[in-house]
Design a protein around this motif. Structure first.
Motif, PDB file in Angstrom:
ATOM      1  N   GLU A 160       0.865  -1.178   0.000  1.00  0.00           N
ATOM      2  CA  GLU A 160       0.000   0.000   0.000  1.00  0.00           C
ATOM      3  C   GLU A 160       0.901   1.227   0.000  1.00  0.00           C
ATOM      4  N   HIS A 161       0.704   2.112  -0.972  1.00  0.00           N
ATOM      5  CA  HIS A 161       1.515   3.318  -1.095  1.00  0.00           C
ATOM      6  C   HIS A 161       0.640   4.567  -1.046  1.00  0.00           C
ATOM      7  N   THR A 162       1.086   5.555  -0.321  1.00  0.00           N
ATOM      8  CA  THR A 162       0.503   6.885  -0.369  1.00  0.00           C
ATOM      9  C   THR A 162       1.639   7.882  -0.504  1.00  0.00           C
ATOM     10  N   VAL A 163       1.548   8.782  -1.466  1.00  0.00           N
ATOM     11  CA  VAL A 163       2.613   9.767  -1.701  1.00  0.00           C
ATOM     12  C   VAL A 163       2.044  11.171  -1.546  1.00  0.00           C
ATOM     13  N   GLU A 164       2.799  12.018  -0.853  1.00  0.00           N
ATOM     14  CA  GLU A 164       2.377  13.409  -0.724  1.00  0.00           C
ATOM     15  C   GLU A 164       3.595  14.326  -0.694  1.00  0.00           C
ATOM     16  N   ALA A 165       3.385  15.544  -1.158  1.00  0.00           N
ATOM     17  CA  ALA A 165       4.416  16.575  -1.063  1.00  0.00           C
ATOM     18  C   ALA A 165       4.197  17.319   0.249  1.00  0.00           C
ATOM     19  N   ILE A 166       5.260  17.480   1.018  1.00  0.00           N
ATOM     20  CA  ILE A 166       5.134  18.123   2.325  1.00  0.00           C
ATOM     21  C   ILE A 166       6.214  19.189   2.495  1.00  0.00           C
ATOM     22  N   ALA A 167       6.001  20.045   3.474  1.00  0.00           N
ATOM     23  CA  ALA A 167       7.048  20.959   3.937  1.00  0.00           C
ATOM     24  C   ALA A 167       7.764  20.233   5.077  1.00  0.00           C
ATOM     25  N   ALA A 168       9.008  19.870   4.859  1.00  0.00           N
ATOM     26  CA  ALA A 168       9.734  19.056   5.839  1.00  0.00           C
ATOM     27  C   ALA A 168       9.989  19.833   7.127  1.00  0.00           C
ATOM     28  N   CYS A 169       9.887  19.121   8.244  1.00  0.00           N
ATOM     29  CA  CYS A 169      10.237  19.728   9.527  1.00  0.00           C
ATOM     30  C   CYS A 169      11.752  19.865   9.620  1.00  0.00           C
TER      31      CYS A 169
END
Length: 238
Positions: free
Chosen positions: A179-188
């Motif tokens: 199961e894969h979910t990909v998202e673009a985030i602002a890294a901490c």
């Protein structure tokens, strides 16, 4: 006449201008840090910060013992989205040098979040590892992984500087579902530091869960620097 912005930003802008004007084309080796230090009459640390930022942004690429080169987006590391491959092998296939840093490899008790990730009871014993994967000494993946200790009892005994968690789990818990979910985030700050990313550099987060014999074995968060990594997929339509 140089402006009043911080010195490292002036040097960074100088290099960026050379790249964008094509005076320094793709594949061009830029001056050494020592040469830039002498040219701008600044400290080595100041030059290093400018170069590190541009490496993190994907404009430059360091090659051990060879120097620092102008690169293109085609130089990004790449992984298949619809499959699971050993990242060490991916790096080697690209002709690069793979290495890793193991930050944590411990047993813990599942809290609410981990219990949900792995589909186990609260306070169940689970294994956890935290590893940075590198290509030519530059981080390309920051892996946080939780493993069901019942299905992979030897997980903590492995030397993950010699094999990857993926390799161990594939050999001992043959994959039958992902199961894969990909998202673009602002890294901490913590993730950005681990991956040596620039302040405003995008981050790709791949959330992956894997099953073996229909048993949920592993749940992982895989962080990637967006300027140095891409995920791809190929679907054949009949």
């Amino acid at each position: 006449m140089m402006n009043q912005s911080p010195l490292y930003l002036q040097i960074k802008q100088y290099i960026s201008d050379k790249i964008e004007s094509a005076q320094w084309p793709v594949g061009h080796r830029i001056p050494t840090e020592l040469e830039l230090t002498e040219q701008f009459k600044v400290s080595r640390m100041t030059v290093n910060k400018a170069v590190r930022d541009l490496v993190a942004e994907g404009k430059l690429q360091r090659k051990p013992r060879l120097g620092t080169f102008v690169c293109t987006s085609d130089d990004k590391a790449e992984s298949p989205l619809l499959d699971i491959q050993n990242i060490a092998e991916e790096v080697k296939v690209r002709g690069k040098i793979y290495s890793s840093k193991v930050l944590q490899q411990i047993a813990l008790r599942a809290d609410d979040s981990v219990a949900t990730k792995l589909g186990v009871m609260l306070n169940s014993p689970v294994f956890y590892s935290e590893i940075i994967h590198l290509e030519d000494d530059l981080p390309i993946q920051y892996e946080l992984r939780w493993v069901n200790s019942v299905y992979a009892p030897g997980y903590l005994d492995q030397d993950f500087t010699q094999i990857t968690p993926n390799e161990y789990l594939s050999d001992n818990c043959p994959l039958n579902a992902i199961e894969h979910t990909v998202e673009a985030i602002a890294a901490c700050d913590h993730v950005r530091s681990a991956l040596k990313m620039g302040l405003n550099e995008p981050c790709l987060l791949l959330n992956r869960r894997t099953w073996s014999d229909n048993r949920l074995v592993s749940s992982a968060l895989l962080y990637h620097p967006g300027t140095r990594y891409k995920l791809s997929s190929k679907v054949i339509l009949s």
